[in-house]
Design an enzyme around this catalytic site. Structure first.
Site, mmCIF file in Angstrom:
data_model
loop_
_atom_site.group_PDB
_atom_site.id
_atom_site.type_symbol
_atom_site.label_atom_id
_atom_site.label_comp_id
_atom_site.label_asym_id
_atom_site.label_seq_id
_atom_site.Cartn_x
_atom_site.Cartn_y
_atom_site.Cartn_z
ATOM 1 N N GLU A 49 0.742 -1.141 -0.225
ATOM 2 C CA GLU A 49 -0.046 -0.079 0.036
ATOM 3 C C GLU A 49 1.001 1.337 -0.014
ATOM 4 O O GLU A 49 1.622 1.412 0.962
ATOM 5 C CB GLU A 49 -0.939 0.134 1.232
ATOM 6 C CG GLU A 49 -2.282 -0.793 1.041
ATOM 7 C CD GLU A 49 -3.247 -0.558 2.178
ATOM 8 O OE1 GLU A 49 -2.860 0.294 3.016
ATOM 9 O OE2 GLU A 49 -4.111 -1.324 2.179
ATOM 10 N N ASP A 60 -5.679 9.828 9.186
ATOM 11 C CA ASP A 60 -4.274 9.313 9.418
ATOM 12 C C ASP A 60 -3.847 10.071 10.778
ATOM 13 O O ASP A 60 -4.099 11.251 11.123
ATOM 14 C CB ASP A 60 -3.537 9.737 8.379
ATOM 15 C CG ASP A 60 -3.538 9.254 7.111
ATOM 16 O OD1 ASP A 60 -3.671 7.930 7.043
ATOM 17 O OD2 ASP A 60 -3.918 10.181 5.967
ATOM 18 N N TYR A 175 -10.845 -3.478 3.694
ATOM 19 C CA TYR A 175 -9.962 -2.826 4.491
ATOM 20 C C TYR A 175 -10.787 -2.667 5.860
ATOM 21 O O TYR A 175 -11.381 -1.762 5.805
ATOM 22 C CB TYR A 175 -9.104 -1.727 4.169
ATOM 23 C CG TYR A 175 -7.966 -0.982 5.109
ATOM 24 C CD1 TYR A 175 -8.192 -1.036 6.519
ATOM 25 C CD2 TYR A 175 -6.784 -0.599 4.385
ATOM 26 C CE1 TYR A 175 -6.974 -0.728 7.433
ATOM 27 C CE2 TYR A 175 -5.749 -0.283 5.400
ATOM 28 C CZ TYR A 175 -5.966 -0.085 6.770
ATOM 29 O OH TYR A 175 -4.871 0.150 7.520
#
Length: 267
Positions: A49, A60, A175
Site C-alpha cells: 500500500e 491518519d 480494509y
C-alpha cells in the site's frame, strides 16, 4: 485474474494470510520510495500500500500526517507517485500495488485520466479514504473499466446499508479499521475484531484485511488468526522517520519478523 486476486488465491491455498505494509510515497524523499517498496517485498510483503501524500488527512494519525508533510515538502504529486509505481514495475511485475489516499487529488486529475494513468503505471487497486461507497459509483465504474479494484474502508461503526453498498462495489479486498480512531492507535481488541469480521463475512465474499493498531509481530500474529490480511503502516513509517541510514535493511528485517509471526499464527 488480477494480481490482487492471484495473491489471495495462492495464499488461501497455502492457508496463509496476506501481509500488506504501508509507506507514504516521497517520504523521506522521492528518490528513495522505490527502493523502500522493494525492501518491503524482500521482507515478505504480499501487497504494497503506497500512500499518496495529502495536506488535510482525516484518518491518519500524527505519524503518517508527518510523513505526508515531509513528502509534500518535496512537492510530491499524484503523477509523481504513479511514476514511482511504474519504476517499481521495472523490477517487480508481480507484487500488487494499492494507492491509498484521499479523493481530492484523484478528482482534480479526473477519474478517467487517473484510472488510465494508474493502470498504465501498474497500479492494481485504489483506496480513497473519504470516498464512501454511497458516493463511489461513478469512480468505481471508471476504475473497473481499467482493471483497477476499488477498495473500501469499513469500521466498527459502519451501518448495514453502507456495508451492502461496499459489498456491491468493492474489489480486491476490504480494509477493516480495527478501532475507533486514527492510524497508529494502540488499543487493539482482537476479540472485538474477530466478532466484527464474522458479521462482515455474512455480507462479503472478498478477503478482509485488518489495520489501524497493528504495531509489532505479536499483534500481527493475533490478527492473522482471524483476518485474511494484516495491514501495518504507522510502525513502518516510524522507521522511516528515524532516519535514512540503514532504512531499507531495517524495513526488511522488521517485516520479516512480522511475516514469521503471521506464519506461526496457527501454531
Amino acid at each position: 485474474m488480477s494480481r490482487i486476486q492471484k495473491v489471495f488465491s495462492q495464499l488461501a491455498a497455502q492457508q496463509r494470510q496476506a501481509l500488506i505494509p504501508f509507506i507514504t510515497a516521497g517520504d523521506p524523499r522521492p528518490g528513495l520510495t522505490v527502493e523502500l517498496m522493494h525492501a518491503l517485498v524482500a521482507g515478505g510483503a504480499d501487497i504494497v500500500e503506497l500512500g499518496v501524500p495529502f495536506s488535510d488527512p482525516m484518518a491518519d494519525g500524527p505519524v503518517i500526517q508527518r510523513a505526508s508533510e515531509r513528502a509534500l515538502a518535496h512537492k510530491v504529486t499524484l503523477r509523481q507517485v504513479l511514476a514511482m509505481v511504474a519504476e517499481f514495475r521495472l523490477r517487480d511485475a508481480d507484487t500488487p500495488v494499492v494507492l491509498m489516499g484521499y479523493a481530492n487529488p484523484v478528482e482534480a486529475m479526473g477519474y478517467e485520466a487517473f484510472a488510465s494513468a494508474a493502470a498504465a503505471a501498474g497500479v492494481d487497486g485504489v483506496l480513497t479514504v473519504d470516498l464512501p461507497p454511497e458516493e463511489a459509483e461513478e469512480c468505481t465504474g471508471v476504475l473497473r473499466a481499467h482493471g483497477l479494484d476499488q477498495i473500501f474502508l469499513l469500521a466498527p461503526t459502519t451501518p448495514e446499508s453502507r456495508l451492502k453498498s461496499a459489498a456491491r462495489l468493492a474489489g480486491g479486498y476490504v480494509y477493516y479499521v480495527s478501532l475507533k480512531g486514527v492510524t497508529g492507535a494502540a488499543n487493539l481488541d482482537i476479540d472485538s475484531v474477530a466478532s466484527k469480521l464474522a458479521t462482515l463475512r455474512q455480507h462479503l465474499s472478498l478477503p478482509i484485511g485488518v489495520g489501524f493498531g497493528i504495531r509489532d509481530a505479536e499483534s500481527a500474529r493475533r490478527v492473522a488468526r482471524v483476518a485474511d490480511a494484516v495491514v501495518i503502516g504507522s510502525r513502518l513509517v516510524q522507521e522511516v522517520e528515524a532516519g535514512e541510514e540503514g532504512l531499507a535493511t531495517r524495513l526488511t528485517a522488521f517485516l520479516a519478523e512480522v511475516r514469521a509471526a503471521m506464519d506461526s499464527a496457527d501454531a
